[in-house]
Write an enzyme that holds these catalytic residues in place. Structure first.
Site, PDB file in Angstrom:
ATOM      1  N   ARG A 143      17.603   1.772 -32.374  1.00  0.00           N
ATOM      2  CA  ARG A 143      17.391   1.134 -31.498  1.00  0.00           C
ATOM      3  C   ARG A 143      15.425   1.545 -31.519  1.00  0.00           C
ATOM      4  O   ARG A 143      14.870   2.501 -31.248  1.00  0.00           O
ATOM      5  CB  ARG A 143      16.781   1.174 -30.154  1.00  0.00           C
ATOM      6  CG  ARG A 143      15.941  -0.336 -29.045  1.00  0.00           C
ATOM      7  CD  ARG A 143      16.545  -0.412 -27.403  1.00  0.00           C
ATOM      8  NE  ARG A 143      17.970  -0.697 -27.846  1.00  0.00           N
ATOM      9  CZ  ARG A 143      18.765  -0.953 -26.164  1.00  0.00           C
ATOM     10  NH1 ARG A 143      17.867  -0.140 -25.419  1.00  0.00           N
ATOM     11  NH2 ARG A 143      19.609  -1.750 -26.471  1.00  0.00           N
ATOM     12  N   GLY A 199      18.452   3.020 -14.282  1.00  0.00           N
ATOM     13  CA  GLY A 199      18.288   4.979 -14.642  1.00  0.00           C
ATOM     14  C   GLY A 199      18.019   4.878 -15.402  1.00  0.00           C
ATOM     15  O   GLY A 199      18.476   3.290 -16.459  1.00  0.00           O
ATOM     16  N   ALA A 214      16.679   9.730 -21.804  1.00  0.00           N
ATOM     17  CA  ALA A 214      16.859  11.194 -21.947  1.00  0.00           C
ATOM     18  C   ALA A 214      15.486  11.905 -22.369  1.00  0.00           C
ATOM     19  O   ALA A 214      16.145  13.266 -21.881  1.00  0.00           O
ATOM     20  CB  ALA A 214      17.079  10.178 -23.928  1.00  0.00           C
ATOM     21  N   ALA A 269      13.894  -3.306 -23.544  1.00  0.00           N
ATOM     22  CA  ALA A 269      13.968  -3.468 -24.989  1.00  0.00           C
ATOM     23  C   ALA A 269      15.913  -4.051 -24.969  1.00  0.00           C
ATOM     24  O   ALA A 269      16.211  -3.707 -25.661  1.00  0.00           O
ATOM     25  CB  ALA A 269      13.936  -2.254 -25.424  1.00  0.00           C
ATOM     26  N   TYR A 274      22.870  -4.645 -17.105  1.00  0.00           N
ATOM     27  CA  TYR A 274      20.842  -4.749 -16.869  1.00  0.00           C
ATOM     28  C   TYR A 274      20.656  -5.119 -17.568  1.00  0.00           C
ATOM     29  O   TYR A 274      19.030  -6.220 -17.169  1.00  0.00           O
ATOM     30  CB  TYR A 274      20.778  -2.937 -17.453  1.00  0.00           C
ATOM     31  CG  TYR A 274      19.362  -2.623 -16.836  1.00  0.00           C
ATOM     32  CD1 TYR A 274      18.404  -2.188 -15.670  1.00  0.00           C
ATOM     33  CD2 TYR A 274      18.866  -2.524 -18.535  1.00  0.00           C
ATOM     34  CE1 TYR A 274      16.857  -2.668 -15.846  1.00  0.00           C
ATOM     35  CE2 TYR A 274      17.552  -1.790 -18.157  1.00  0.00           C
ATOM     36  CZ  TYR A 274      16.405  -1.898 -17.181  1.00  0.00           C
ATOM     37  OH  TYR A 274      14.937  -1.424 -16.931  1.00  0.00           O
TER      38      TYR A 274
HETATM   39  P1  NAD Z   1      11.808   3.675 -11.181  1.00  0.00           P
HETATM   40  O1  NAD Z   1      13.122   3.690 -11.021  1.00  0.00           O
HETATM   41  O2  NAD Z   1      10.958   4.540 -11.207  1.00  0.00           O
HETATM   42  O3  NAD Z   1      11.447   2.429 -10.167  1.00  0.00           O
HETATM   43  C1  NAD Z   1      11.669   1.397 -10.030  1.00  0.00           C
HETATM   44  C2  NAD Z   1      11.174   1.091  -8.557  1.00  0.00           C
HETATM   45  O4  NAD Z   1      11.520   0.295  -7.739  1.00  0.00           O
HETATM   46  C3  NAD Z   1      11.641   2.572  -7.263  1.00  0.00           C
HETATM   47  O5  NAD Z   1      10.812   3.319  -6.495  1.00  0.00           O
HETATM   48  C4  NAD Z   1      12.751   1.545  -6.763  1.00  0.00           C
HETATM   49  O6  NAD Z   1      12.282   2.406  -5.667  1.00  0.00           O
HETATM   50  C5  NAD Z   1      11.982  -0.009  -6.567  1.00  0.00           C
HETATM   51  N1  NAD Z   1      13.081  -0.499  -5.791  1.00  0.00           N
HETATM   52  C6  NAD Z   1      14.253  -0.488  -6.819  1.00  0.00           C
HETATM   53  N2  NAD Z   1      15.315  -1.680  -5.646  1.00  0.00           N
HETATM   54  C7  NAD Z   1      13.883  -2.179  -4.712  1.00  0.00           C
HETATM   55  C8  NAD Z   1      13.828  -2.657  -3.733  1.00  0.00           C
HETATM   56  N3  NAD Z   1      14.640  -3.549  -2.808  1.00  0.00           N
HETATM   57  N4  NAD Z   1      12.855  -3.121  -2.714  1.00  0.00           N
HETATM   58  C9  NAD Z   1      11.375  -1.810  -2.874  1.00  0.00           C
HETATM   59  N5  NAD Z   1      11.570  -1.875  -4.013  1.00  0.00           N
HETATM   60  C10 NAD Z   1      12.553  -0.742  -4.600  1.00  0.00           C
HETATM   61  O7  NAD Z   1      11.514   2.614 -12.651  1.00  0.00           O
HETATM   62  P2  NAD Z   1      10.545   2.654 -13.720  1.00  0.00           P
HETATM   63  O8  NAD Z   1      10.965   3.785 -15.196  1.00  0.00           O
HETATM   64  O9  NAD Z   1       8.913   3.686 -13.221  1.00  0.00           O
HETATM   65  O10 NAD Z   1      10.525   1.317 -14.058  1.00  0.00           O
HETATM   66  C11 NAD Z   1       9.198   0.366 -13.926  1.00  0.00           C
HETATM   67  C12 NAD Z   1      10.177  -0.774 -14.674  1.00  0.00           C
HETATM   68  O11 NAD Z   1      10.207  -1.158 -15.761  1.00  0.00           O
HETATM   69  C13 NAD Z   1      11.051  -1.592 -13.733  1.00  0.00           C
HETATM   70  O12 NAD Z   1      11.774  -2.929 -13.305  1.00  0.00           O
HETATM   71  C14 NAD Z   1      12.137  -1.454 -14.667  1.00  0.00           C
HETATM   72  O13 NAD Z   1      13.570  -1.905 -15.219  1.00  0.00           O
HETATM   73  C15 NAD Z   1      11.328  -1.379 -16.245  1.00  0.00           C
HETATM   74  N6  NAD Z   1      11.671  -0.761 -17.572  1.00  0.00           N
HETATM   75  C16 NAD Z   1      11.710   0.717 -17.776  1.00  0.00           C
HETATM   76  C17 NAD Z   1      11.903   1.200 -18.228  1.00  0.00           C
HETATM   77  C18 NAD Z   1      11.572   2.595 -18.549  1.00  0.00           C
HETATM   78  O14 NAD Z   1      11.786   3.493 -19.252  1.00  0.00           O
HETATM   79  N7  NAD Z   1      11.339   3.681 -17.724  1.00  0.00           N
HETATM   80  C19 NAD Z   1      11.966   0.739 -19.804  1.00  0.00           C
HETATM   81  C20 NAD Z   1      12.290  -0.615 -19.798  1.00  0.00           C
HETATM   82  C21 NAD Z   1      11.944  -1.721 -18.976  1.00  0.00           C
END
Ligand code: NAD
Length: 325
Positions: free
Chosen positions: A284, A77, A194, A120, A150
């Site tokens: 960042r 999140g 944000a 990042a 995280y």
């Molecule tokens: P998001 O939270 O919308 O998507 C992650 C999904 O994983 C969710 O739909 C959630 O239900 C699913 N999930 C969590 N636990 C689970 C489980 N036990 N079994 C099955 N599904 C599960 O996040 P996002 O923004 O789409 O990010 C996707 C990926 O990119 C993540 O790994 C996140 O850490 C990485 N990431 C995102 C950002 C960003 O700015 N959005 C930045 C850096 C890294």
């Protein structure tokens, strides 16, 4: 032949956009997530709702040899979720378990081309104390000192994927995403980041209102629209470069400036009330030298173009909420 692709985290923000993009290319796509996408129905050919922390479930969805696997599922999140400390055990345990299970299931089915979304947030805190000059070059990751659990989990999992590359012949591709934003992302459930939070606050305000902003507003970040994130992800997946590599924007702005941009798009004058809150590092920014060198590509869409699309979508959600009351 039609490509068969598995997207883990396909009910989430980036995953649901990725499914759409892969379907548009003509692939057969299986999505997996705890939940279906929240704001639109999925375009996946097959969607398995279940918990990737359960090895049996993971084995059941990896029941064939996929040409490409994108692993985006994580317990994640925005700052309000990652930096308060209240969710640390879940963040570490849930995301690490997912990655351990997925890799083992892939190994057993001989699925060897896998993309992992790192962040990042793995970069050392001390390199991000100067808001005007953060260092997020890929090579600066070690000695490691992320500012959140995280980030530590992401670093562990990067290393885990790399070991499967070294020991089991996997074609691993790792990106470090920097603040991805856009339509169909969390905007009002406590996990929003944000740009979505600011779009919501501005959309809910009337001209001349004051909104609360965590921190002094002078902390800096860059934000990348999801369309560019997908472009970079797919280019990396189909390249011969393992990474880890940044996928982010180099257009760094202060949080106050982000709000001013959203307010200008909305055509409203908005005042800011700076309050204490979880903010993360002072500065960042993506460093795109490596991605340019290895892929001959880097994101080029401006922050404003992405914000216009995102604000328009969030404003429509806010309007819809008002009508439903
Ligand atoms: P998001 O939270 O919308 O998507 C992650 C999904 O994983 C969710 O739909 C959630 O239900 C699913 N999930 C969590 N636990 C689970 C489980 N036990 N079994 C099955 N599904 C599960 O996040 P996002 O923004 O789409 O990010 C996707 C990926 O990119 C993540 O790994 C996140 O850490 C990485 N990431 C995102 C950002 C960003 O700015 N959005 C930045 C850096 C890294």
């Amino acid at each position: 032949m039609t490509k068969r692709i598995l997207v883990c985290g396909a009910g989430g923000f980036i995953g649901s956009h990725l499914v759409k993009r892969l379907k548009a290319e003509g692939a057969w796509v299986r999505g997996v997530d705890l939940k279906l996408p929240r704001y639109e129905s999925t375009e996946a050919d097959d969607f398995a709702v279940g918990d990737l922390r359960q090895p049996d479930f993971v084995r059941s969805v990896v029941d064939q040899r996929f040409d490409e696997v994108y692993q985006l599922a994580a317990d994640m999140g925005g700052a309000g979720f990652i930096f308060t400390g209240a969710n640390d055990a879940d963040i570490m345990h849930n995301s690490a378990t997912i990655n351990l299970n997925v890799l083992e299931a892939l190994r057993k089915r001989n699925c060897s081309r896998v993309f992992y979304s790192s962040s990042a947030c793995i970069y050392p805190q001390e390199n991000q104390e100067d808001p005007d000059n953060p260092n997020c070059a890929e090579s600066s990751a070690y000695p490691a000192h992320p500012d959140s659990e995280y980030g530590w989990e992401k670093l562990f999992s990067e290393r885990l994927y790399l070991t499967y590359g070294r020991n089991h012949g996997f074609q691993v591709r790792i990106a470090r995403y920097h603040n991805i934003f856009g339509e169909l992302g969390s905007w009002n459930d406590g996990r929003e980041k944000a740009p979505a939070a600011m779009c919501r606050k501005v959309a809910q305000s009337t001209d001349g209102d004051t909104i609360d902003v965590w921190g002094d507003g002078r902390q800096t970040r860059s934000f990348l629209h999801v369309s560019e994130c997908l472009e970079g992800t797919i280019r990396l997946m189909r390249s011969d470069f393992t990474g880890p590599v940044n996928i982010g924007s180099e257009e760094m702005v202060t949080i106050d400036n982000l709000i001013d941009r959203v307010a200008a798009i909305a055509g409203k004058h908005i005042n800011k009330n700076h309050i204490p809150g979880p903010t993360g590092v002072r500065g960042r920014n993506s460093d795109n030298r490596l991605i340019k060198e290895k892929l001959g590509w880097a994101p080029s869409t401006t922050l404003n173009d992405g914000l216009i699309k995102t604000y328009t979508w969030i404003n429509a959600q806010v309007e819809k909420g008002r009508k439903d009351i």
